[in-house]
Design an enzyme around this catalytic site. Structure first.
Site, PDB file in Angstrom:
ATOM      1  N   CYS A 180      38.866  23.025  46.958  1.00 43.04           N
ATOM      2  CA  CYS A 180      38.850  23.958  45.751  1.00 43.04           C
ATOM      3  C   CYS A 180      39.933  23.689  44.847  1.00 43.04           C
ATOM      4  O   CYS A 180      41.032  23.586  45.229  1.00 43.04           O
ATOM      5  CB  CYS A 180      38.544  25.282  46.243  1.00 43.04           C
ATOM      6  SG  CYS A 180      38.490  26.280  44.876  1.00 43.04           S
ATOM      7  N   CYS A 220      43.802  30.543  32.418  1.00 46.73           N
ATOM      8  CA  CYS A 220      42.475  30.571  31.709  1.00 46.73           C
ATOM      9  C   CYS A 220      42.502  31.361  30.671  1.00 46.73           C
ATOM     10  O   CYS A 220      42.911  32.390  30.603  1.00 46.73           O
ATOM     11  CB  CYS A 220      41.561  30.874  32.851  1.00 46.73           C
ATOM     12  SG  CYS A 220      39.971  30.625  32.704  1.00 46.73           S
ATOM     13  N   CYS A 268      38.903  38.794  37.539  1.00 44.62           N
ATOM     14  CA  CYS A 268      39.600  37.505  38.021  1.00 44.62           C
ATOM     15  C   CYS A 268      41.341  37.688  37.722  1.00 44.62           C
ATOM     16  O   CYS A 268      41.680  38.004  36.644  1.00 44.62           O
ATOM     17  CB  CYS A 268      38.877  36.322  37.208  1.00 44.62           C
ATOM     18  SG  CYS A 268      39.988  34.591  37.637  1.00 44.62           S
ATOM     19  N   CYS A 326      38.795  32.929  47.322  1.00 46.66           N
ATOM     20  CA  CYS A 326      38.494  32.564  46.037  1.00 46.66           C
ATOM     21  C   CYS A 326      38.793  33.891  44.847  1.00 46.66           C
ATOM     22  O   CYS A 326      38.392  34.946  45.225  1.00 46.66           O
ATOM     23  CB  CYS A 326      36.964  32.781  45.842  1.00 46.66           C
ATOM     24  SG  CYS A 326      36.055  32.512  44.530  1.00 46.66           S
TER      25      CYS A 326
HETATM   26  N1  SAH Z   1      36.141  29.536  35.537  1.00 40.33           N
HETATM   27  C1  SAH Z   1      35.119  28.958  36.379  1.00 40.33           C
HETATM   28  C2  SAH Z   1      35.864  28.481  37.816  1.00 40.33           C
HETATM   29  C3  SAH Z   1      36.680  29.194  38.352  1.00 40.33           C
HETATM   30  S1  SAH Z   1      36.482  30.697  39.061  1.00 40.33           S
HETATM   31  C4  SAH Z   1      34.056  30.004  36.571  1.00 40.33           C
HETATM   32  O1  SAH Z   1      34.128  31.101  36.219  1.00 40.33           O
HETATM   33  O2  SAH Z   1      33.168  29.775  37.357  1.00 40.33           O
HETATM   34  C5  SAH Z   1      35.479  30.446  40.446  1.00 40.33           C
HETATM   35  C6  SAH Z   1      34.596  31.724  40.965  1.00 40.33           C
HETATM   36  O3  SAH Z   1      35.259  32.538  41.605  1.00 40.33           O
HETATM   37  C7  SAH Z   1      33.856  32.144  39.791  1.00 40.33           C
HETATM   38  O4  SAH Z   1      32.625  32.650  40.284  1.00 40.33           O
HETATM   39  C8  SAH Z   1      34.749  33.347  39.388  1.00 40.33           C
HETATM   40  O5  SAH Z   1      34.079  34.515  39.011  1.00 40.33           O
HETATM   41  C9  SAH Z   1      34.950  33.995  40.818  1.00 40.33           C
HETATM   42  N2  SAH Z   1      36.021  34.776  41.015  1.00 40.33           N
HETATM   43  C10 SAH Z   1      36.908  35.115  40.206  1.00 40.33           C
HETATM   44  N3  SAH Z   1      37.829  36.088  40.495  1.00 40.33           N
HETATM   45  C11 SAH Z   1      37.197  36.553  41.687  1.00 40.33           C
HETATM   46  C12 SAH Z   1      37.798  37.635  42.607  1.00 40.33           C
HETATM   47  N4  SAH Z   1      38.705  38.386  42.196  1.00 40.33           N
HETATM   48  N5  SAH Z   1      37.036  37.684  43.706  1.00 40.33           N
HETATM   49  C13 SAH Z   1      35.806  36.952  44.017  1.00 40.33           C
HETATM   50  N6  SAH Z   1      35.683  36.115  43.317  1.00 40.33           N
HETATM   51  C14 SAH Z   1      36.178  35.851  42.060  1.00 40.33           C
END
Ligand code: SAH
Length: 369
Positions: free
Chosen positions: A108, A115, A122, A342
């Site tokens: 990953c 961002c 997030c 994640c």
């Molecule tokens: N910007 C991209 C990729 C990075 S985030 C996107 O939004 O898809 C990768 C994944 O992790 C995304 O689905 C995001 O929504 C999720 N994510 C972000 N913060 C999180 C959290 N605190 N708990 C679980 N998943 C989260």
């Protein structure tokens, strides 16, 4: 100090590498040899590239380099998950996570430092966007992981999948992400099949339409809500590109790419988007479409207003989506003991790392943190 004018070869896709070697008066096939050394054997030293002429190697050392981010910290979780904190600028770091599973190993990686998408759940959003990562910084992550993990004792490749699910919005850094993904899929690069390199996006519709024409990676979309009212709050880019436009772009992608499906990520937030009605609404939205739903238990971080849904709520949600006619799975949380899960990238880890670095520094004679 003289500025370093050498070309970082990790910035080049195959075509770029070919023009680079041709510019040095060499045959284009030298590019493939170079790529094999760099990506298959994780070599960073031109001297070791013994099937290249001595003179060419010497000239390469003058004009080119293979330069990757510095490893600040590397940690192993009890479940086999590994995490690296990598320095990309003085004082700025990104994270990379490797998740082994039976029969596959997923790396990953990050695409931006911070961002700008501002998703409310997030932790990366809290730091805002600092800058895009270069192609070399993106491929440098893969190069480092490949060097450390390489091949298993039975000769199998350890990294079988790469996902752009670390820090950043990959489609907001289109120019650098696309060549990096190309090298990952190149026969002489990482040689991963197109289904094994996944770009995850919060929903940048114009770039989704563009990437459908230009390259062939797998697409994951961070949906997180079944209607615009809720998605406008959780994923603010939805105000510009609402769900209908987003889904149209997804189906267009599947058509153009002849792909099997798009994966929709859906983070489950207790009491916010995890109710039965949300599950039913989600199923109605995706039923009969080339879609898979990946439910992600929320990973909390300090200062967040959200909570992870209870196990029973997660199971009920999944069952309702499946009953509604849509394939759904729950993503198991990995690497909890090292905060590698994640969405936990950097925010709290950076704090703790800073603390730990501070401890180390203050343990050194003459240094006071
Ligand atoms: N910007 C991209 C990729 C990075 S985030 C996107 O939004 O898809 C990768 C994944 O992790 C995304 O689905 C995001 O929504 C999720 N994510 C972000 N913060 C999180 C959290 N605190 N708990 C679980 N998943 C989260």
């Amino acid at each position: 100090m003289e500025p370093d004018k050498r070309t970082n070869l990790l910035d080049l896709n195959r075509a770029g590498m070919e023009s680079f070697v041709v510019g040095m008066g060499e045959k284009p096939f030298r590019a493939r040899q170079l790529m094999k050394w760099i990506y298959r054997r994780a070599t960073g030293d031109f001297e070791a590239m013994t099937d290249l002429g001595k003179d060419f190697r010497r000239r390469l050392a003058d004009t080119a380099k293979i330069s990757v981010p510095d490893v600040l910290i590397s940690q192993n979780s009890s479940d086999g998950t590994r995490k690296w904190l990598l320095r990309v600028d003085s004082g700025q770091a990104i994270e990379m996570v490797f998740i082994p599973e039976p029969g596959r190993g997923t790396l990953c990686i990050s695409s931006q430092l911070g961002c700008a998408m501002d998703c409310t759940f997030c932790s990366t959003a809290q730091q805002g966007l600092n800058r895009n990562l270069s192609t070399a910084e993106i491929l440098g992550q893969v190069w480092l992981a490949n060097r450390e993990l390489g091949y298993s004792p039975d000769g199998n490749r350890v990294i079988t999948n790469v996902v752009f699910m670390g820090m950043g919005e990959p489609l907001a850094n289109y120019r650098n992400v696309v060549p990096a993904a190309e090298v990952m899929m190149d026969d002489f690069g990482l040689d991963l099949s197109r289904r094994r390199v996944t770009v995850s996006t919060s929903g940048l519709v114009p770039q989704m339409r563009r990437i459908a024409e230009e390259t062939n990676v797998a697409l994951a979309v961070s949906l997180h809500a079944p209607n615009d009212e809720l998605r406008n709050v959780l994923v603010p880019i939805n105000r510009r590109h609402p769900i209908k436009d987003l889904l149209d772009a997804c189906w267009h992608y599947v058509d153009r790419q002849n792909a099997r499906s798009v994966t929709f990520e859906y983070v489950l937030l207790d009491g916010v988007n995890d109710q039965s009605r949300h599950a039913r609404e989600l199923a109605t939205l995706l039923r009969g479409k080339p879609a898979k739903v990946n439910l992600i238990p929320f990973n909390p971080f300090p200062g967040t207003q959200y909570r992870r849904s209870a196990e029973v709520a997660i199971d009920r949600f999944r069952d309702l989506v499946i009953k509604g006619g849509v394939v759904a799975t729950v993503r198991r949380t990995r690497g909890d003991d090292i905060d590698a899960a994640c969405g936990q990238l950097v925010g709290r880890v950076a704090d703790r790392t800073a603390a730990r670095l501070g401890e180390r520094l203050s343990a050194m004679p003459g240094v006071h943190g």
